[in-house]
Scaffold this active site. Structure first.
Site, PDB file in Angstrom:
ATOM      1  N   GLU A  37       0.816  -1.210   0.000  1.00 53.16           N
ATOM      2  CA  GLU A  37       0.000   0.000   0.000  1.00 53.16           C
ATOM      3  C   GLU A  37       0.856   1.269   0.000  1.00 53.16           C
ATOM      4  O   GLU A  37       0.480   2.270  -0.597  1.00 53.16           O
ATOM      5  CB  GLU A  37      -0.985   0.007   1.174  1.00 53.16           C
ATOM      6  CG  GLU A  37      -2.080  -1.056   1.065  1.00 53.16           C
ATOM      7  CD  GLU A  37      -2.935  -0.953  -0.199  1.00 53.16           C
ATOM      8  OE1 GLU A  37      -3.096   0.160  -0.736  1.00 53.16           O
ATOM      9  OE2 GLU A  37      -3.433  -1.991  -0.668  1.00 53.16           O
ATOM     10  N   TYR A 117      -6.222   7.127   3.619  1.00 50.14           N
ATOM     11  CA  TYR A 117      -6.472   6.135   2.577  1.00 50.14           C
ATOM     12  C   TYR A 117      -5.730   4.829   2.870  1.00 50.14           C
ATOM     13  O   TYR A 117      -6.305   3.740   2.862  1.00 50.14           O
ATOM     14  CB  TYR A 117      -6.049   6.701   1.207  1.00 50.14           C
ATOM     15  CG  TYR A 117      -6.102   5.683   0.092  1.00 50.14           C
ATOM     16  CD1 TYR A 117      -7.313   5.386  -0.523  1.00 50.14           C
ATOM     17  CD2 TYR A 117      -4.954   5.023  -0.342  1.00 50.14           C
ATOM     18  CE1 TYR A 117      -7.370   4.438  -1.549  1.00 50.14           C
ATOM     19  CE2 TYR A 117      -5.004   4.087  -1.364  1.00 50.14           C
ATOM     20  CZ  TYR A 117      -6.208   3.805  -1.967  1.00 50.14           C
ATOM     21  OH  TYR A 117      -6.272   2.878  -2.967  1.00 50.14           O
ATOM     22  N   ASP A 135      -9.917   7.267  -2.187  1.00 50.94           N
ATOM     23  CA  ASP A 135      -9.027   8.155  -2.938  1.00 50.94           C
ATOM     24  C   ASP A 135      -9.774   8.677  -4.163  1.00 50.94           C
ATOM     25  O   ASP A 135     -10.989   8.490  -4.281  1.00 50.94           O
ATOM     26  CB  ASP A 135      -7.740   7.415  -3.331  1.00 50.94           C
ATOM     27  CG  ASP A 135      -7.995   6.327  -4.371  1.00 50.94           C
ATOM     28  OD1 ASP A 135      -9.176   6.008  -4.639  1.00 50.94           O
ATOM     29  OD2 ASP A 135      -7.014   5.789  -4.921  1.00 50.94           O
TER      30      ASP A 135
END
Ligand code: ADE
Length: 330
Positions: A37, A117, A135
């Protein structure tokens, strides 16, 4: 505004049938999910794949990462861009190696380099927590689904859709989170017509049903990038090349580069020009238009570090902004 259970079920089914095979999807282990991520922040899936595999081989556990030197981590990150991500990764790894991986949203959100996020993505994917990751891609999907003309650059819009999604979260939290990302990446794409014929929500999406999908999302007008002209001097002497470390702040902080000058530089004062080429590099808010010179230096200018091509390739992280010029020495 509510996302109905039928929409959630259709999306999960679509994801099962259409998800891409990606290396970080093999095991939903916190360390692996976290690294992926962070790499996927501001970087496309295709660009991340290979870095991710190499990184996992080089640093297979959080302990291996935590005991690495910053230069080694930057080297593994070389070319991925946004290097503060690599520094924060190392910082957070040291914390995780001591205290274990946090298993709550707030704990995850507290790690260096993790924003709303990414905290949502890790919470959902690695811990099955009902925390959406919202996002620009997810906002595009949602504003189209609801034909909602809120401005997605306003924090209130993100807050609203985070709540809408949170209320709709199924027990398959990780799949739901990744399915939304996947739909935005593969079907509900920006710039030009989305592939509505392939969308599990084609019968539910308000924008599609009224033929308006390209009207959404509504957002601020883009600011133009600032253009900076620069000169890059690749100085060579006896098989060694001049490097300098960039400043501690600003663009590409603390990374290595060839002698770099805003505007023009007096190349003749360094030696004889062997080759010249132009290159540009686009950052988020700035565009560099560079003219590069390969120069046979007439001395070892002492303000620079002089290194062989092998040393540079093995140990120095040179940003891909300079790729056109590193090609000269490889
Ligand atoms: N973008 C951000 N996170 C992602 C993920 N887990 N899979 C695909 N694309 C992503």
């Amino acid at each position: 505004m509510e996302l109905i259970p039928q929409a959630v079920a259709l999306l999960l089914k679509w994801f099962q049938e259409n998800k891409r095979v990606l290396p970080w999807r093999e095991k939903r282990e916190p360390y692996r999910v976290w690294v992926s991520e962070i790499m996927l922040q501001q970087t496309r899936v295709e660009a991340v794949k290979e870095y991710y595999l190499n990184f996992m081989e080089r640093f297979p556990t959080v302990e291996a990462l935590a005991s690495a030197k910053e230069d080694e981590v930057l080297k593994a990150w070389e070319g991925l861009g946004y290097y503060s991500r690599a520094r924060n990764l190392l910082k957070a790894a040291k914390q995780i190696a001591k205290e274990g991986f946090p298993s709550t949203y707030d704990g995850i959100r507290g790690l260096a380099g993790v924003g709303d996020y990414t905290a949502g993505a890790i919470s959902s994917i690695a811990f099955s927590l009902p925390r959406p990751a919202v996002d620009g891609n997810v906002l595009r999907v949602m504003t189209r689904y609801f034909a909602d003309d809120s401005n997605i650059d306003e924090p209130a819009t993100k807050k609203n859709f985070t709540e809408v999604l949170r209320r709709a979260y199924p027990k398959e939290a990780g799949d739901f989170c990744e399915a939304l990302m996947e739909l935005g990446a593969l079907v509900c794409v920006p710039n030009g017509a989305p592939y509505c014929g392939a969308c599990p929500w084609q019968g539910l999406c308000k924008a599609h049903l009224s033929g308006d999908e390209e009207r959404f999302p509504v957002r601020n007008e883009k600011k133009e990038r600032k253009i900076v002209n620069a000169t890059v001097c690749v100085l060579e002497r006896d098989g060694k090349y001049a490097l300098e470390k960039r400043g501690e702040r600003g663009l590409l902080a603390n990374l290595y580069e060839f002698p770099f000058f805003e505007g023009e530089a007096d190349t003749a004062s360094f030696g004889e020009v062997i080759a010249k080429k132009k290159a540009k590099h686009i950052f988020t808010h700035i565009e560099w238009r560079m003219t590069g010179y390969l120069i046979k230096a007439h001395k070892f200018f002492p303000q620079y570090e002089w290194r062989s091509a092998e040393e540079i390739v093995s140990s120095y992280a040179i940003p891909s902004a300079f790729k056109a010029f590193t090609d000269w020495i490889r």
